[in-house]
Motif scaffolding. Structure first.
Motif, mmCIF file in Angstrom:
data_model
loop_
_atom_site.group_PDB
_atom_site.id
_atom_site.type_symbol
_atom_site.label_atom_id
_atom_site.label_comp_id
_atom_site.label_asym_id
_atom_site.label_seq_id
_atom_site.Cartn_x
_atom_site.Cartn_y
_atom_site.Cartn_z
ATOM 1 N N HIS A 72 -1.057 46.712 -35.736
ATOM 2 C CA HIS A 72 -1.482 48.010 -36.271
ATOM 3 C C HIS A 72 -2.990 48.234 -36.155
ATOM 4 O O HIS A 72 -3.443 49.247 -35.605
ATOM 5 C CB HIS A 72 -1.006 48.141 -37.716
ATOM 6 N N ARG A 124 -4.879 50.849 -33.422
ATOM 7 C CA ARG A 124 -5.687 51.996 -33.829
ATOM 8 C C ARG A 124 -7.063 51.968 -33.161
ATOM 9 O O ARG A 124 -7.569 53.003 -32.718
ATOM 10 C CB ARG A 124 -5.810 52.053 -35.349
ATOM 11 N N GLU A 178 0.940 61.258 -27.610
ATOM 12 C CA GLU A 178 1.074 60.519 -28.864
ATOM 13 C C GLU A 178 -0.183 60.611 -29.718
ATOM 14 O O GLU A 178 -0.094 60.681 -30.940
ATOM 15 C CB GLU A 178 1.470 59.073 -28.579
ATOM 16 N N TYR A 196 0.350 61.798 -33.389
ATOM 17 C CA TYR A 196 0.227 60.800 -34.451
ATOM 18 C C TYR A 196 -1.200 60.414 -34.806
ATOM 19 O O TYR A 196 -1.430 59.791 -35.836
ATOM 20 C CB TYR A 196 0.938 59.499 -34.033
ATOM 21 N N GLY A 197 -2.149 60.729 -33.940
ATOM 22 C CA GLY A 197 -3.501 60.190 -34.062
ATOM 23 C C GLY A 197 -4.117 60.239 -35.439
ATOM 24 O O GLY A 197 -4.724 59.258 -35.886
ATOM 25 N N ARG A 228 -2.512 60.295 -38.174
ATOM 26 C CA ARG A 228 -1.599 59.734 -39.177
ATOM 27 C C ARG A 228 -1.299 58.246 -38.972
ATOM 28 O O ARG A 228 -0.677 57.626 -39.813
ATOM 29 C CB ARG A 228 -0.273 60.516 -39.164
ATOM 30 N N TRP A 229 -1.742 57.659 -37.849
ATOM 31 C CA TRP A 229 -1.453 56.248 -37.574
ATOM 32 C C TRP A 229 -2.036 55.307 -38.624
ATOM 33 O O TRP A 229 -1.561 54.181 -38.765
ATOM 34 C CB TRP A 229 -1.988 55.844 -36.209
ATOM 35 N N PHE A 235 2.990 54.412 -39.009
ATOM 36 C CA PHE A 235 2.908 53.543 -37.836
ATOM 37 C C PHE A 235 4.243 52.823 -37.610
ATOM 38 O O PHE A 235 4.714 52.731 -36.467
ATOM 39 C CB PHE A 235 1.758 52.537 -37.973
ATOM 40 N N TYR A 273 6.595 55.218 -36.062
ATOM 41 C CA TYR A 273 6.223 55.401 -34.660
ATOM 42 C C TYR A 273 6.763 54.246 -33.813
ATOM 43 O O TYR A 273 7.370 54.472 -32.760
ATOM 44 C CB TYR A 273 4.700 55.507 -34.569
#
Length: 185
Positions: free
Chosen positions: A12, A16, A39, A43-44, A46-47, A53, A56
């Motif tokens: 993770h 990021r 992506e 998602y950027g 919210r990752w 994550f 995802y």
């Protein structure tokens, strides 16, 4: 030692950081239609949330299944991450079959290596490690494309046995055998 693995929440933090490197190069802009670009836009922001994550990661894994929902023009794809322990170095996607668009532009296999891990042989090793998976998916020879001016990617493809078929729309199109040398095809 780096290895291809199914997407995992174990990377993770480094994932990021890698996505921030891609964004610094302009990936994720509105005109970036790459997998990473889409992506990052989706998602950027919210990752950072571990639950997002994990969701995802689960979605990437599910995308390999024929029955998983996806846009009409997308095909099942097996996504693999190139990691060294908990360090995310890059990604590779194997599209299980070709659409007309993939035949012209995208090919069976696409890959990206994060900026701080480039020029160390990761892309070559990552593609080589993915070929048996492509073979197991019933792809005897994988179409792999790159931009005409992307000398590094061309060298990666050729180092893995890629044979240039032609150039279309600013893309070089190579066929890479997926079966081990000396095996029956």
């Amino acid at each position: 030692m780096p290895a291809l693995v199914s997407p995992t929440a174990d990377v993770h933090d480094s994932f990021r950081t890698a996505m921030a490197e891609f964004q610094a190069e302009g990936r994720g802009a509105p005109d970036d239609e790459s997998m990473i670009g889409r992506e990052i836009r989706e998602y950027g922001d919210r990752w950072a949330d571990p639950a997002v994550f994990r969701a995802y990661v689960d979605a990437l894994r599910a995308d390999a299944l024929e029955e998983s929902p996806r846009p009409a023009h997308f095909v099942p794809a097996t996504t693999l991450w190139w990691v060294d322990g908990t360090d995310y170095l890059g990604r590779l996607a194997i599209r299980h079959r070709l659409t007309d668009w993939l035949r012209e532009y995208g090919g069976h296999i696409g890959y990206d290596v994060r900026a701080t891990a480039r020029r160390r042989g990761h892309a070559t090793a990552m593609l080589r490690a993915a070929l048996p998976t492509a073979h197991a998916l019933g792809i005897p020879s994988a179409l792999v494309t790159c931009d005409v001016d992307n000398v590094g990617s061309r060298k990666v493809i050729e180092a893995n046995g890629g044979v240039l078929e032609d150039e279309r729309h600013g893309k070089l199109r190579f066929w890479v055998p997926t079966a081990p040398v000396g095996s029956a095809r």
